[in-house]
Design an enzyme around this catalytic site. Structure first.
Site, PDB file in Angstrom:
ATOM      1  N   SER A  29       0.813  -1.220   0.000  1.00 29.43           N
ATOM      2  CA  SER A  29       0.000   0.000   0.000  1.00 29.43           C
ATOM      3  C   SER A  29       0.846   1.270   0.000  1.00 29.43           C
ATOM      4  CB  SER A  29      -0.940   0.000   1.203  1.00 29.43           C
ATOM      5  OG  SER A  29      -0.208  -0.134   2.411  1.00 29.43           O
ATOM      6  N   ASP A  89      -3.693   6.719  11.705  1.00 23.20           N
ATOM      7  CA  ASP A  89      -2.904   5.951  10.742  1.00 23.20           C
ATOM      8  C   ASP A  89      -1.559   6.662  10.573  1.00 23.20           C
ATOM      9  OD1 ASP A  89      -1.677   4.756   8.578  1.00 23.20           O
ATOM     10  OD2 ASP A  89      -3.403   4.881   7.240  1.00 23.20           O
ATOM     11  N   HIS A 132       0.541   5.465   6.411  1.00 23.61           N
ATOM     12  CA  HIS A 132       0.353   6.059   5.090  1.00 23.61           C
ATOM     13  C   HIS A 132       0.508   7.583   5.148  1.00 23.61           C
ATOM     14  CE1 HIS A 132      -1.792   2.129   5.004  1.00 23.61           C
ATOM     15  NE2 HIS A 132      -1.164   2.044   3.853  1.00 23.61           N
TER      16      HIS A 132
END
Length: 537
Positions: A254, A509, A512
């Site tokens: 990702s 998060d 990312h």
């Protein structure tokens, strides 16, 4: 003598005086008087006729002719002379004709300067240059604004034509031996961000932090400055020339998808609406640009792609939609299923890291998924990582033609989980961080597994048949605690609620990155390597 002198007066003597003279001599000179009267009337009529003709020539009744009469001609002067043969007689004149001669005087171009008062500030006349032949044709069909717009379009086209010549076959300069990855972060609110969040329609909600409620945008405005040279600024047109008729593919997890979204936004500005599409097909996401350039009959037919393969080799987490699996199991020597999708690509960018950090040891399958095997062995993380990269390296050297394809390997993207590591004991993960780590009295340690970094360096350096560019982004990215999506992102496909955003300990998060943001800099490294390479690739 007096009367004699009057008789011999000029033929252009005024009419009243002539009539008095005729009356005085009427009876003595009857015939002569009649002749004089008739001849005087004739002269008067002739005189008035000439005056009328002159008046018509100077002040015609046609408004079009009147405008033309107000044009003032000038001869183009040598700048060194410091003189001008003429100038407008007043401020009421709306147009001026200028003649220019080429050296030798063989060819001459007549140019009209049109003053469009309504498009400029009060009291200021803005000149717009147009060819006389073209202006004369348009003058009847369009007003001043249409003329100006048409001229601007022609000028833009000429600039674009020159621009096309420049970007074709361009080689970006990067000093040989310069270490692009050693330097510092510099705040730059002039040239950063390279694009705006709202300008890129292809960004997913996972990374649109400002749209998702983030208040500060300072994370977008940090530029990486190498210590000994400069990192070339990304130029979409130059990059697209490199990609004309080619494929660029990100392969990995990702974080590589994060970088792929960044690249899509960086290059999409080179394509007009309707000439760019995004198609998702299982593990492969394809962004295609098709751009026709009218003036040189060329067309971009480039793709910027992402292929989901979090471990590069086969695993039980290869489904791009259903991969949230607690027990992640891999087959370190199985790469063909993925590799068949990478063949024929012109630029390959690989990564694999974050999925290795779930457990201390890795689960290695005994047998094959196709055969229904479920048993596995647990192995040391660095050793397993080396096995996987050795399998990947063998595939690259067997299937990649170095004369056609450039191969890159991205080092690991770091996490920022413990704020104590950057001396913020009251912080909660990366939440509410607004600037990079600037200085610390100790070495920064955010939990990166540098053993895997060393493995990747050694494996890529050992590849002889196909050279691999290793992009060392880890250390510089460790400083960017401010650039994560934090609570301004998705969880299981849905935007975090206000209650969840208020609980960063459980929902932030810190893996990312927001876009625009840090991955744009990663792509500038990629751009520097590709755009500085010889055109044989």
């Amino acid at each position: 003598m007096l009367f004699s002198r009057r008789k011999s007066s000029s033929l252009f003597t005024p009419e009243p005086f002539m009539m008095k003279q005729a009356a005085f001599n009427g009876r003595k000179n009857g015939n002569l008087s009649i002749f004089v009267v008739v001849f005087s009337v004739f002269l008067f009529a002739l005189f008035m006729y000439n005056e009328d003709v002159k008046s018509i020539a100077e002040f015609p009744f046609s408004s079009r002719s009147r405008a033309k009469s107000q044009e003032v001609s000038h001869q183009h002067q040598d700048p060194s002379s410091g003189q001008q043969e003429g100038k407008p007689k007043g401020t009421e004149s709306s147009t001026t004709e200028v003649e220019t001669r080429q050296d030798g005087g063989e060819e001459r171009r007549r140019t009209k300067v049109v003053f469009a008062d309504e498009d400029g500030p009060a009291g200021v006349r803005l000149p717009v240059i147009k060819e006389v032949e073209e202006a004369a044709h348009e003058e009847r069909a369009a007003g001043p604004k249409e003329k100006i717009k048409e001229e601007e379009k022609l000028g833009e086209k000429e600039v674009e034509e020159d621009r096309t010549v420049v970007v074709e076959r361009t080689v970006v300069s990067v000093p040989e031996g310069c270490d692009l990855f050693t330097g510092q972060w510099v705040y730059d609110n002039v040239t950063r961000p390279i694009y705006k969040e709202h300008e890129c329609e292809f960004l997913t909600e996972q990374v649109t932090c400002m749209r998702n409620g983030r208040k500060d945008d300072s994370f977008q405005k940090w530029r990486w400055q190498p210590r000994d040279c400069n990192l070339p600024r990304f130029d979409a047109r130059i990059f697209m020339e490199r990609l004309r008729g080619k494929r660029l593919m990100f392969v990995g997890d990702s974080l590589n998808r994060n970088q792929w979204e960044s690249m899509v936004c960086l290059v999409q500005s080179a394509a007009p609406p309707g000439k760019k599409t995004l198609v998702k097909n299982g593990s492969l996401n394809v962004f295609r640009l098709q751009i026709e350039i009218v003036w040189n009959a060329k067309e971009y037919n480039a793709t910027v792609e992402f292929y989901w393969a979090p471990f590069l080799v086969e695993s039980n987490s290869d489904d791009p939609n259903l991969h949230s699996i607690q027990n992640r199991i891999i087959m370190p020597e199985s790469i063909k299923k993925h590799g068949k999708n990478w063949k024929g690509v012109d630029y390959l960018i690989f990564n694999t890291y974050i999925w290795w950090m779930n457990t201390f040891n890795m689960k290695v399958l005994r047998g094959s998924f196709d055969e229904g095997a479920t048993e596995y062995d647990e192995m040391d993380r660095p050793k397993t990582y080396r096995r996987v990269l050795k399998t990947w390296a063998k595939w690259v050297e067997k299937n990649v033609d170095p004369k056609r394809t450039m191969v890159f390997f991205m080092s690991m993207s770091p996490n920022h989980i413990k704020s104590e590591e950057w001396d913020n004991p009251n912080g909660i993960k990366c939440a509410q961080e607004t600037e990079p780590v600037m200085s610390l009295p100790h070495a920064l340690d955010v939990g990166t597994d540098w053993r895997l970094f060393d493995v990747a360096v050694n494996v890529t350096r050992s590849m002889r048949k196909v050279p691999v560019w290793f992009l060392s982004i880890t250390a510089l990215s460790e400083l960017r605690k401010d650039a994560h999506t934090s609570v301004h992102t998705l969880r299981q496909g849905k935007l975090l609620t206000r209650e969840q955003q208020a609980d960063p300990a459980n929902y932030a998060d810190c893996i990312h990155w927001c876009l625009p943001g840090l991955p744009d800099v990663w792509n500038e490294f990629l751009y520097a390597r590709i755009a500085s390479s010889p055109w044989s690739i």
